[in-house]
Scaffold this motif. Structure first.
Motif, PDB file in Angstrom:
ATOM      1  N   UNK A 163       0.860  -1.182   0.000  1.00  0.00           N
ATOM      2  CA  UNK A 163       0.000   0.000   0.000  1.00  0.00           C
ATOM      3  C   UNK A 163       0.891   1.224   0.000  1.00  0.00           C
ATOM      4  N   UNK A 164       1.001   1.853  -1.152  1.00  0.00           N
ATOM      5  CA  UNK A 164       1.928   2.964  -1.307  1.00  0.00           C
ATOM      6  C   UNK A 164       1.251   4.281  -1.571  1.00  0.00           C
ATOM      7  N   UNK A 165      -0.075   4.351  -1.318  1.00  0.00           N
ATOM      8  CA  UNK A 165      -0.812   5.573  -1.591  1.00  0.00           C
ATOM      9  C   UNK A 165      -1.964   5.658  -0.601  1.00  0.00           C
ATOM     10  N   UNK A 166      -2.318   6.863  -0.180  1.00  0.00           N
ATOM     11  CA  UNK A 166      -3.425   7.009   0.766  1.00  0.00           C
ATOM     12  C   UNK A 166      -4.781   6.784   0.112  1.00  0.00           C
ATOM     13  N   UNK A 168      -7.101   4.270  -1.442  1.00  0.00           N
ATOM     14  CA  UNK A 168      -7.188   2.818  -1.593  1.00  0.00           C
ATOM     15  C   UNK A 168      -7.582   2.377  -2.990  1.00  0.00           C
ATOM     16  N   UNK A 169      -8.140   3.296  -3.790  1.00  0.00           N
ATOM     17  CA  UNK A 169      -8.508   2.944  -5.150  1.00  0.00           C
ATOM     18  C   UNK A 169      -7.315   2.658  -6.037  1.00  0.00           C
ATOM     19  N   UNK A 170      -6.113   2.984  -5.562  1.00  0.00           N
ATOM     20  CA  UNK A 170      -4.913   2.695  -6.356  1.00  0.00           C
ATOM     21  C   UNK A 170      -4.391   1.286  -6.098  1.00  0.00           C
ATOM     22  N   UNK A 171      -5.016   0.544  -5.185  1.00  0.00           N
ATOM     23  CA  UNK A 171      -4.538  -0.786  -4.838  1.00  0.00           C
ATOM     24  C   UNK A 171      -5.552  -1.848  -5.249  1.00  0.00           C
ATOM     25  N   UNK A 172      -5.057  -3.014  -5.558  1.00  0.00           N
ATOM     26  CA  UNK A 172      -5.915  -4.175  -5.843  1.00  0.00           C
ATOM     27  C   UNK A 172      -5.359  -5.341  -5.017  1.00  0.00           C
ATOM     28  N   UNK A 173      -5.806  -5.423  -3.777  1.00  0.00           N
ATOM     29  CA  UNK A 173      -5.288  -6.407  -2.831  1.00  0.00           C
ATOM     30  C   UNK A 173      -6.442  -7.245  -2.303  1.00  0.00           C
ATOM     31  N   UNK A 258     -10.522  -1.085  -0.783  1.00  0.00           N
ATOM     32  CA  UNK A 258     -11.764  -0.348  -0.960  1.00  0.00           C
ATOM     33  C   UNK A 258     -11.885   0.112  -2.415  1.00  0.00           C
ATOM     34  N   UNK A 259     -12.991  -0.193  -3.029  1.00  0.00           N
ATOM     35  CA  UNK A 259     -13.189   0.068  -4.449  1.00  0.00           C
ATOM     36  C   UNK A 259     -13.052  -1.223  -5.221  1.00  0.00           C
ATOM     37  N   UNK A 260     -11.912  -1.853  -5.137  1.00  0.00           N
ATOM     38  CA  UNK A 260     -11.702  -3.194  -5.718  1.00  0.00           C
ATOM     39  C   UNK A 260     -12.696  -4.182  -5.129  1.00  0.00           C
ATOM     40  N   UNK A 261     -13.094  -3.974  -3.866  1.00  0.00           N
ATOM     41  CA  UNK A 261     -13.959  -4.935  -3.171  1.00  0.00           C
ATOM     42  C   UNK A 261     -15.344  -5.029  -3.791  1.00  0.00           C
ATOM     43  N   UNK A 262     -15.766  -4.000  -4.545  1.00  0.00           N
ATOM     44  CA  UNK A 262     -17.100  -4.027  -5.143  1.00  0.00           C
ATOM     45  C   UNK A 262     -17.256  -5.175  -6.151  1.00  0.00           C
ATOM     46  N   UNK A 263     -16.156  -5.613  -6.726  1.00  0.00           N
ATOM     47  CA  UNK A 263     -16.224  -6.692  -7.702  1.00  0.00           C
ATOM     48  C   UNK A 263     -15.935  -8.061  -7.116  1.00  0.00           C
TER      49      UNK A 263
END
Length: 289
Positions: A163-166, A168-173, A258-263
């Motif tokens: 996690x390199x950005x505040x 969370x939409x920039x991460x897919x974990x 967060x964001x990735x979790x919608x899918x």
């Protein structure tokens, strides 16, 4: 097309490996994984040993006390050709890792890989195992088993390197596994405050708890005393004195950016006829997009 991920503490059971390869899944996030049986060898790819075996980054400090460090590893396992898997090799908890490494601070608690689906964007997959930690002898504790939240916090520290950005939409974990914690207990439940520190930290990193929660799994009947009446917890583990039918404790959980979790959908395969040969049931995770 969705990527199918199975999360499962298999308790070193050979029959669990056999059932796993019959599921037509793409990836498995395993905990307490021992050796797989020879009859499934051609159908699983556990990647390089450096991605799961803590002996590779430890010195020999343990040898006077233990014959080996651990034998119930977390693993990320490739199950189909619909995905490519790039495993991260474990190294000691240093501050600057190479592209193909992950710094780890617990033994047997974590394994990570980059999953590259054929028709979707890559994501990071993490298998988590909240090992019990015995209290220090000076504490003179009566906790015979110990506590798992210490391992969970080590896991969170390790996966936070991705996690390199505040935002969370920039991460897919996707992180899932057996954390040995129930979450959502009543305020007077002994470990509820400590368990909340784990979910609070996950949330602060932008990782949403996906459950599974009812109706995506069968609930315990009656509701365990330590849980509120409106709990949505679903049992994923049974003790030696229980059966899948009488299981009461949810110990297995999934989290995603967060964001990735919608899918992503998560379901506990905890019906009696689908439980499987382990004391934990499977989590079936579908990742779309």
């Amino acid at each position: 097309m969705a990527t199918t991920v199975v999360c499962w503490n298999i308790a070193k059971r050979h029959d669990a490996w056999r059932q796993l390869v019959e599921m037509d899944a793409d990836v498995a996030l395993l905990q307490e994984a021992g050796r797989y049986p020879y009859d499934v060898a051609s159908r699983v790819d556990i990647g390089p040993r450096e991605h799961w075996d803590s002996h590779y980054w430890n010195s020999d400090w343990y040898k006077p006390r233990f014959p080996r460090l651990f034998d119930r590893w977390s693993m990320v396992v490739k199950l189909s050709d619909r995905v490519e898997v790039e495993w991260f090799k474990q190294v000691s908890p240093i501050s600057d890792t190479a592209e193909d490494e992950i710094a780890v601070s617990g033994i047997g608690t974590i394994a990570a890989a980059r999953i590259i689906p054929r028709d979707a964007a890559p994501f990071i997959a993490v298998s988590m195992y909240g090992r019990w930690i015995a209290p220090h002898r000076s504490a003179k504790s009566n906790m015979k088993v110990g506590y798992p939240d210490g391992s969970a916090h080590r896991i969170i520290s390790d996966l936070s390197a991705f996690i390199g950005n505040t935002d969370p939409g920039t991460h897919r974990i996707l992180a899932a596994g057996d954390l040995n914690m129930a979450f959502g207990g009543k305020d007077d439940a002994p470990f509820a405050p400590r368990e909340r520190t784990v979910t609070d930290r996950m949330d602060a990193l932008g990782l949403e708890m996906l459950g599974p929660q009812h109706p995506h799994g069968r609930q315990a009947d009656p509701t365990p005393e330590y849980l509120p009446a409106d709990t949505r917890n679903v049992p994923t583990y049974h003790t030696t004195s229980q059966t899948p039918a009488t299981a009461t404790n949810q110990l297995d959980w999934a989290f995603a950016s967060r964001g990735f979790h919608h899918g992503i959908t998560v379901r506990a395969l905890n019906e009696v006829d689908e439980w499987g040969p382990s004391d934990h049931c499977r989590l079936l995770i579908e990742v779309s997009g």
